[in-house]
Design a protein around this motif. Structure first.
Motif, PDB file in Angstrom:
ATOM      1  N   PHE A 109       0.823  -1.207   0.000  1.00 49.76           N
ATOM      2  CA  PHE A 109       0.000   0.000   0.000  1.00 49.76           C
ATOM      3  C   PHE A 109       0.857   1.256   0.000  1.00 49.76           C
ATOM      4  CE2 PHE A 109      -3.987  -1.975   2.056  1.00 49.76           C
ATOM      5  CZ  PHE A 109      -4.435  -2.305   0.809  1.00 49.76           C
ATOM      6  N   GLY A 110       2.123   1.126   0.451  1.00 48.31           N
ATOM      7  CA  GLY A 110       2.998   2.296   0.506  1.00 48.31           C
ATOM      8  C   GLY A 110       3.332   2.873  -0.842  1.00 48.31           C
ATOM      9  N   ILE A 111       3.276   2.075  -1.914  1.00 47.21           N
ATOM     10  CA  ILE A 111       3.648   2.618  -3.216  1.00 47.21           C
ATOM     11  C   ILE A 111       2.503   2.604  -4.211  1.00 47.21           C
ATOM     12  CG2 ILE A 111       6.092   2.073  -3.003  1.00 47.21           C
ATOM     13  CD1 ILE A 111       5.523  -0.317  -4.856  1.00 47.21           C
ATOM     14  N   ILE A 112       1.308   2.133  -3.808  1.00 45.22           N
ATOM     15  CA  ILE A 112       0.177   2.163  -4.731  1.00 45.22           C
ATOM     16  C   ILE A 112      -0.340   3.590  -4.803  1.00 45.22           C
ATOM     17  CG2 ILE A 112      -2.197   1.415  -5.046  1.00 45.22           C
ATOM     18  CD1 ILE A 112      -1.422  -1.266  -4.014  1.00 45.22           C
ATOM     19  N   PRO A 113      -0.476   4.145  -6.004  1.00 48.76           N
ATOM     20  CA  PRO A 113      -0.938   5.529  -6.109  1.00 48.76           C
ATOM     21  C   PRO A 113      -2.288   5.723  -5.406  1.00 48.76           C
ATOM     22  CG  PRO A 113      -0.152   4.758  -8.213  1.00 48.76           C
ATOM     23  CD  PRO A 113      -0.139   3.586  -7.307  1.00 48.76           C
ATOM     24  N   PRO A 118       2.164   3.012   3.871  1.00 49.22           N
ATOM     25  CA  PRO A 118       2.337   1.650   4.388  1.00 49.22           C
ATOM     26  C   PRO A 118       1.816   1.584   5.822  1.00 49.22           C
ATOM     27  CG  PRO A 118       4.435   2.773   4.355  1.00 49.22           C
ATOM     28  CD  PRO A 118       3.438   3.729   3.800  1.00 49.22           C
ATOM     29  N   SER A 119       0.739   0.821   6.035  1.00 51.76           N
ATOM     30  CA  SER A 119       0.135   0.871   7.371  1.00 51.76           C
ATOM     31  C   SER A 119       1.057   0.281   8.426  1.00 51.76           C
ATOM     32  CB  SER A 119      -1.213   0.174   7.375  1.00 51.76           C
ATOM     33  OG  SER A 119      -1.206  -0.924   6.524  1.00 51.76           O
ATOM     34  N   MET A 120       2.069  -0.515   8.003  1.00 51.19           N
ATOM     35  CA  MET A 120       3.008  -1.043   8.983  1.00 51.19           C
ATOM     36  C   MET A 120       3.972   0.022   9.495  1.00 51.19           C
ATOM     37  SD  MET A 120       2.375  -4.131   9.670  1.00 51.19           S
ATOM     38  CE  MET A 120       0.958  -5.014   9.066  1.00 51.19           C
ATOM     39  N   SER A 121       3.892   1.247   8.955  1.00 48.05           N
ATOM     40  CA  SER A 121       4.753   2.283   9.496  1.00 48.05           C
ATOM     41  C   SER A 121       4.134   2.941  10.727  1.00 48.05           C
ATOM     42  CB  SER A 121       5.070   3.340   8.447  1.00 48.05           C
ATOM     43  OG  SER A 121       3.906   4.008   8.086  1.00 48.05           O
ATOM     44  N   ARG A 122       2.956   2.489  11.125  1.00 46.41           N
ATOM     45  CA  ARG A 122       2.466   2.825  12.482  1.00 46.41           C
ATOM     46  C   ARG A 122       2.851   1.664  13.362  1.00 46.41           C
ATOM     47  NH1 ARG A 122      -0.448   7.290  13.235  1.00 46.41           N
ATOM     48  NH2 ARG A 122       0.646   6.998  15.175  1.00 46.41           N
ATOM     49  N   MET A 192       9.584   0.292   7.057  1.00 48.11           N
ATOM     50  CA  MET A 192       8.465   0.957   6.390  1.00 48.11           C
ATOM     51  C   MET A 192       8.496   2.457   6.665  1.00 48.11           C
ATOM     52  SD  MET A 192       7.034  -1.172   4.655  1.00 48.11           S
ATOM     53  CE  MET A 192       8.532  -2.068   4.492  1.00 48.11           C
ATOM     54  N   PHE A 193       8.792   2.808   7.912  1.00 49.07           N
ATOM     55  CA  PHE A 193       8.836   4.215   8.310  1.00 49.07           C
ATOM     56  C   PHE A 193       9.901   4.953   7.506  1.00 49.07           C
ATOM     57  CE2 PHE A 193      10.227   7.602  11.158  1.00 49.07           C
ATOM     58  CZ  PHE A 193       9.027   8.130  11.551  1.00 49.07           C
ATOM     59  N   ALA A 194      11.118   4.382   7.493  1.00 51.49           N
ATOM     60  CA  ALA A 194      12.222   5.044   6.812  1.00 51.49           C
ATOM     61  C   ALA A 194      11.961   5.114   5.315  1.00 51.49           C
ATOM     62  CB  ALA A 194      13.521   4.311   7.102  1.00 51.49           C
ATOM     63  N   GLY A 195      11.375   4.051   4.752  1.00 48.46           N
ATOM     64  CA  GLY A 195      11.108   4.061   3.318  1.00 48.46           C
ATOM     65  C   GLY A 195      10.109   5.138   2.939  1.00 48.46           C
ATOM     66  N   HIS A 196       9.039   5.249   3.734  1.00 54.20           N
ATOM     67  CA  HIS A 196       8.030   6.267   3.439  1.00 54.20           C
ATOM     68  C   HIS A 196       8.615   7.663   3.586  1.00 54.20           C
ATOM     69  CE1 HIS A 196       3.992   7.506   2.680  1.00 54.20           C
ATOM     70  NE2 HIS A 196       3.928   8.207   3.782  1.00 54.20           N
ATOM     71  N   LEU A 197       9.453   7.830   4.615  1.00 53.61           N
ATOM     72  CA  LEU A 197      10.088   9.127   4.850  1.00 53.61           C
ATOM     73  C   LEU A 197      11.003   9.497   3.698  1.00 53.61           C
ATOM     74  CD1 LEU A 197       9.661  10.827   7.349  1.00 53.61           C
ATOM     75  CD2 LEU A 197      11.758   9.945   8.266  1.00 53.61           C
ATOM     76  N   PHE A 233      12.732   0.710  -5.627  1.00 59.87           N
ATOM     77  CA  PHE A 233      13.560   0.160  -4.560  1.00 59.87           C
ATOM     78  C   PHE A 233      12.701  -0.182  -3.344  1.00 59.87           C
ATOM     79  CE2 PHE A 233      16.059   1.152  -0.723  1.00 59.87           C
ATOM     80  CZ  PHE A 233      16.988   0.152  -0.812  1.00 59.87           C
ATOM     81  N   GLU A 234      11.745   0.703  -3.040  1.00 59.68           N
ATOM     82  CA  GLU A 234      10.850   0.468  -1.911  1.00 59.68           C
ATOM     83  C   GLU A 234      10.015  -0.793  -2.111  1.00 59.68           C
ATOM     84  OE1 GLU A 234      10.131   1.458   1.187  1.00 59.68           O
ATOM     85  OE2 GLU A 234      12.113   2.217   0.767  1.00 59.68           O
ATOM     86  N   PHE A 235       9.585  -1.008  -3.349  1.00 57.83           N
ATOM     87  CA  PHE A 235       8.808  -2.211  -3.648  1.00 57.83           C
ATOM     88  C   PHE A 235       9.603  -3.453  -3.264  1.00 57.83           C
ATOM     89  CE2 PHE A 235       7.669  -5.551  -6.746  1.00 57.83           C
ATOM     90  CZ  PHE A 235       6.387  -5.775  -6.303  1.00 57.83           C
ATOM     91  N   MET A 236      10.899  -3.438  -3.619  1.00 56.76           N
ATOM     92  CA  MET A 236      11.766  -4.562  -3.282  1.00 56.76           C
ATOM     93  C   MET A 236      11.868  -4.726  -1.767  1.00 56.76           C
ATOM     94  SD  MET A 236      15.609  -5.028  -4.640  1.00 56.76           S
ATOM     95  CE  MET A 236      16.350  -4.350  -3.181  1.00 56.76           C
ATOM     96  N   VAL A 237      12.093  -3.593  -1.080  1.00 52.17           N
ATOM     97  CA  VAL A 237      12.242  -3.664   0.373  1.00 52.17           C
ATOM     98  C   VAL A 237      10.970  -4.190   1.022  1.00 52.17           C
ATOM     99  CG1 VAL A 237      12.543  -2.261   2.439  1.00 52.17           C
ATOM    100  CG2 VAL A 237      13.983  -1.867   0.493  1.00 52.17           C
ATOM    101  N   GLN A 238       9.808  -3.755   0.487  1.00 51.99           N
ATOM    102  CA  GLN A 238       8.545  -4.165   1.097  1.00 51.99           C
ATOM    103  C   GLN A 238       8.325  -5.665   0.965  1.00 51.99           C
ATOM    104  OE1 GLN A 238       6.296  -1.397  -1.107  1.00 51.99           O
ATOM    105  NE2 GLN A 238       6.408   0.170   0.461  1.00 51.99           N
ATOM    106  N   CYS A 239       8.620  -6.216  -0.213  1.00 47.24           N
ATOM    107  CA  CYS A 239       8.485  -7.670  -0.384  1.00 47.24           C
ATOM    108  C   CYS A 239       9.467  -8.397   0.531  1.00 47.24           C
ATOM    109  CB  CYS A 239       8.743  -8.071  -1.830  1.00 47.24           C
ATOM    110  SG  CYS A 239       7.541  -7.412  -2.948  1.00 47.24           S
ATOM    111  N   LEU A 240      10.703  -7.883   0.580  1.00 46.33           N
ATOM    112  CA  LEU A 240      11.741  -8.527   1.376  1.00 46.33           C
ATOM    113  C   LEU A 240      11.385  -8.516   2.850  1.00 46.33           C
ATOM    114  CD1 LEU A 240      14.457  -9.728   0.599  1.00 46.33           C
ATOM    115  CD2 LEU A 240      15.513  -7.632   1.367  1.00 46.33           C
ATOM    116  N   GLN A 241      10.820  -7.414   3.334  1.00 43.05           N
ATOM    117  CA  GLN A 241      10.494  -7.356   4.759  1.00 43.05           C
ATOM    118  C   GLN A 241       9.365  -8.318   5.113  1.00 43.05           C
ATOM    119  OE1 GLN A 241      12.172  -6.004   7.223  1.00 43.05           O
ATOM    120  NE2 GLN A 241      13.626  -5.494   5.613  1.00 43.05           N
TER     121      GLN A 241
END
Lengths: 261, 62, 67
Positions: A109-113, A118-122, A192-197, A233-241
């Motif tokens: 959800f963090g990169i979907i327009p 990303p709700s996991m950043s709470r 997730m927090f750092a990626g969104h930031l 890059f974030e997409f990759m990190v999100q799948c990896l996490q």
């Protein structure tokens, strides 16, 4: 929200901060309808609908939808559960599968327009997930080995001089009961927090440069370009996490099931 | 079997962190109690050496 | 802008262990790729090296908060 606020003032650049994650309620003043909560509900609906549709008309020759659903399932079942837990893995597959798809969808959800959060950043969502893992693996370990033997095995490692236990036993207890679930939750949250930031810095920075003088306007496409690259890059990190979270959950369960760590 | 290495790395990280937190915390408490200033450093060093010893016991002893 | 310089110091101190961890696992992967049967010999060495490098990074983290 902040764009509206900022464009009116026309002042200096306000760097994104943790305040950007505290979103106002969507409907009126009900604090239970903030964006992350709605996104979690949306993710549950999406996952349920997708897998019900994918498994409803199961056939020998799978349709595209069924193939997609089955490949996700077989990835979790074979690559995560079977490889790591070994025999008797089947009863943990539903839990691990739920965990994996839930985290994956919520991260993406963090990169979907339009959604783009990303709700996991709470931090409370990863905490709750880590608490469920904590309960599951200690319950499984106690069930399998009996409470006394289980805790004894954690606290006192065989083949160590007696004096060294003073140094080591506190560390084992702290690692097992505090640090492990805490790092499990914080790793997901922090990524997730750092990626969104990071995305906010480049996109809002590019936006701010676009409002500057002509020289700055020329630089802003680079900021947007880096923002787009970082989105992939974030997409990759999100799948990896999502993968690492599920993998570590499976490994903790495997560790609690095994007679020796 | 890269999964074992992944888990080993994170448990090494956990051991080191809890070693520093526990024995560093003990040292910090002693500092506050006795009004000295060097116990925190001693505690951190003890914690790191204990954690590395534990890592050696778990993963290095073959 | 407000903040503490300790965190900048921690950021600088984390560079070294970061590079070290990369080098350790690069060498480990190289070794295992060339000689897969050497894995059981290399694994403890790699993990101990990783522990030593990681200890420095965590020292920096803790000292950034304590000092």
């Amino acid at each position: 929200m902040r764009e509206l606020l900022r464009s009116g003032t026309g002042g200096g650049f306000v760097p994104p901060s943790s305040a950007d994650f505290e979103l106002p309620p969507v409907f009126g003043h009900n604090i239970y309808t903030t964006k992350p909560i709605l996104l979690v509900f949306l993710s549950v609906i999406l996952i349920s609908v997708f897998f019900i549709l994918a498994s409803r008309k199961a056939a020998i020759v799978p349709s595209k939808l069924q193939f997609a659903g089955e490949s996700v399932y077989s990835f979790v079942r074979n690559d995560l559960a079977k490889d790591v837990i070994g025999h008797d893995f089947l009863r943990f597959v539903p839990y691990l599968f739920t965990l994996f798809t839930f985290i994956l969808v919520n991260n993406i959800f963090g990169i979907i327009p339009l959604l783009q959060f990303p709700s996991m950043s709470r931090v409370s969502f990863p905490y709750v997930l880590a608490i469920t893992i904590y309960l599951v693996f200690h319950y499984v370990g106690i069930r399998k080995q009996g409470a006394i033997k289980y805790f004894k095995e954690i606290m006192f490692m065989p083949g160590v001089p007696k004096a060294a236990y003073i140094l080591i036993t506190p560390l084992e207890i702290l690692t097992f009961f505090v640090v492990r679930p805490l790092t499990l939750a914080l790793r997901l949250f922090a990524n997730m927090f750092a990626g969104h930031l990071l995305l906010l810095v480049f996109i809002l920075g590019g936006d701010h440069l676009l409002q500057g003088v002509i020289g700055l306007k020329l630089i802003s496409p680079f900021a947007f370009g880096i923002g787009i690259v970082l989105t992939f890059f974030e997409f990759m990190v999100q799948c990896l996490q999502a993968y690492i979270f599920t993998l570590l959950a499976a490994l903790y369960i495997a560790g609690a099931l095994a007679d020796e760590h | 079997m890269a999964k074992r290495e992944e888990s080993a790395m994170w448990s090494i990280f956990g051991y080191l962190l809890s070693g520093l937190l526990f024995w560093g915390g003990v040292g910090y408490g002693l500092d506050h109690w006795l009004g000295k200033s060097y116990f925190t450093l001693i505690g951190l060093l003890v914690g790191v050496s204990g954690a590395i010893y534990l890592v050696w016991l778990r993963f290095g002893r073959e | 802008m407000t903040g503490t310089l300790n965190l900048v110091g921690f950021g600088l101190a984390a560079i070294g262990p970061g590079i070290a961890t990369g080098l350790i696992f690069a060498a480990y992967i190289n070794g295992v790729a060339r000689q897969p049967e050497a894995r059981s010999v290399l694994q403890p060495i790699a993990f101990l090296g990783f522990a030593l490098a990681e200890a420095l990074a965590l020292f920096g983290l803790v000292l950034a908060f304590v000092l």
